[in-house]
Design a protein around this motif. Sequence first.
Motif, short mmCIF file in Angstrom:
data_model
loop_
_atom_site.label_atom_id
_atom_site.label_comp_id
_atom_site.label_asym_id
_atom_site.label_seq_id
_atom_site.Cartn_x
_atom_site.Cartn_y
_atom_site.Cartn_z
N ARG A 231 3.23 2.67 -7.76
CA ARG A 231 3.84 3.52 -6.74
C ARG A 231 3.75 2.92 -5.34
O ARG A 231 4.54 3.25 -4.46
N GLY A 232 2.78 2.03 -5.14
CA GLY A 232 2.64 1.38 -3.84
C GLY A 232 3.86 0.58 -3.41
O GLY A 232 4.01 0.24 -2.24
N ASP B 42 -1.59 -4.52 2.33
CA ASP B 42 -0.28 -3.93 2.06
C ASP B 42 0.51 -4.85 1.11
O ASP B 42 0.69 -6.04 1.41
N GLY C 137 -0.16 -2.54 -6.03
CA GLY C 137 0.17 -1.18 -5.61
C GLY C 137 -0.07 -0.17 -6.72
O GLY C 137 0.63 0.83 -6.82
N LYS D 47 6.79 1.74 -3.40
CA LYS D 47 7.57 2.76 -2.65
C LYS D 47 9.01 2.93 -3.11
O LYS D 47 9.69 3.82 -2.62
N GLY D 48 9.51 2.10 -3.99
CA GLY D 48 10.89 2.30 -4.47
C GLY D 48 11.32 1.14 -5.34
O GLY D 48 10.77 0.04 -5.21
N HIS E 14 12.15 -2.43 -4.07
CA HIS E 14 11.13 -3.39 -3.62
C HIS E 14 10.49 -4.16 -4.77
O HIS E 14 9.58 -4.94 -4.54
#
Lengths: 321, 248
Positions: A208-209, A303, A264, A211-212, A215
């Motif tokens: 989920r890190g 990140d 992530g 974000k979509g 990516h």
Amino acid sequence: MSILVVLEPSGDGLKRTSYEAITAAVSCAAGAPVQGIIFDATESQVSSASIYGLSSCMIVHGPEWNQLQSSFIASAVAEAATSIDVTTVIFAANAYGKSIAPRVAVRLSAGLITDCVELQNNAGTLAAVRPVYSGKARVSVHSVTAKTVVTLRPNVFTAKQTVATSLSTSAFTPSIASDVRTASVTGHIINEGTLDVSEADIIVSGGRGLKGPEHFHLVENLAKSLGAAVGASRAVVDAGWRPHREQVGQTGKTVSPTMYVACGISGAVQHLAGMSTSKIIVAVNKDKDAPIFTVADYGIVGDVFEVLPKLATAISTVTGK
Amino acid sequence: MNILVCISQVPDTTTKISVGPDGTTINSTGVKYILNPYDEFAIETGLRMKGQHGGTVTTITIGPETAKEVLRTALAMGSDTAVLVKDPSRSDSFVVASSIAEYAQESKPDLIVFGRQSIDFDSFQIPPMVAEMLGWPDIATVSSLNIDGTDVTAESDVEGGKLQMSASLPCVISAQKGLYDPRYPKLPDIMKAKSKPIEERALSTVSPRTAITAMSLPESKRLNTIVGDSDADINEIVRLLHEQAKVI
């Protein structure tokens, strides 16, 4: 300990899991010859196993044997095991072994131990260790019957070459009783162009890190630099970002690659259940308290959007990919 | 078509596991038990097949008295009847498979549906064992299913793709995630399920074929080298992967 290993052909030789099973058998056999059985394979494919210590192999010839007709193959394996009077039959815990081993155990009145991660010869009794409760515990199990059927978790037992033995092969013609009913294969849908997580040596998974779904190229690029397969967490599969076949974890696939890179992914118990026996685990997550770091050999707190491209570039300079 | 759905009650995945005083089973105090997640797909598959072909759905589980809870869930979802095979201790798969096969020999279902695996022991043993004991075909990890008369066609998930399989009834299948989305039972059905009778049977008298001698919690042998996100940190991790772990 007399052992029969059920082998599977692949390319010019055998599947890697078959070499792993031979290695495990040789280390348990305490010097006794390790025998094999294989369906619809050539002598040349089988000969690739001599360097791993296989002594002899029965080949069941005929293209009709190349499909997973589990009732027929189980009947043939049980007949072969009885004819050479072995105490132990070993399979890989892949779709093939999972389908056939339980049937062979019933036919041989043997104890069945599946998905083993350790095997030992304890004074003539085969003792196995296998993970239970999603890898949160391990049990030591042995068979209380004269015969044992085991399946081995892929990629846990490392195939080791030994001094090449002289490997003899013989044709084996099973007599399948006319009342045996089997499911048959009518077609095979192959996931084209993608390396399957359950067969990959290295896996890079995204969660989920990211974000979509847009990516995920960051995960794919890192995978490319490693020659790795792309995996996914349950959260992103449920969200429809990635196909179910890529899902690693409890309701997805259980994998045990040489290296697993989690990007992530927080490391929920359900995810850890599917990858905790990986040899090396690398995690990238911005949350330093994420549970994934507790199982990681190497972790980068940062990140994923910044770390993954840098990591891919640095790895490419080493791998040249 | 008469359908037998086989389900199990398992510890919730997020439950903390500790080894019990006997050293071979878990300490069940404080453990939350749930319906095995894959068995939700199995129950739904049984109900869908009944919807398409008529007949009955019977749900069976092997376990202690408390396992009736998962049978109540199956009844609330729409299972017609439920059977508890009483097993106060955790029997090995051979005893469990024998108990199911013996029930099937008496009740003669056309189709037996399991979940792909139970998440407690993840052994993938029972469906092919039951099929072999009955002399039936089985199709594992089914992600698509069609039954026409006695012809069964299904897609079975395997490494790298799917096999298209065919078999004939009577047959055993195990349901993969995605075969059918399980329904949520409605409150009135949950209430009604509480008073429905549950048939009780004794465990098969066969002897187990395996024994567990010890249970332990895995020790972490992980290196736990955790760094920040500077360029130097990233390069150091790559160097360690190359020189220490030798995986690249």
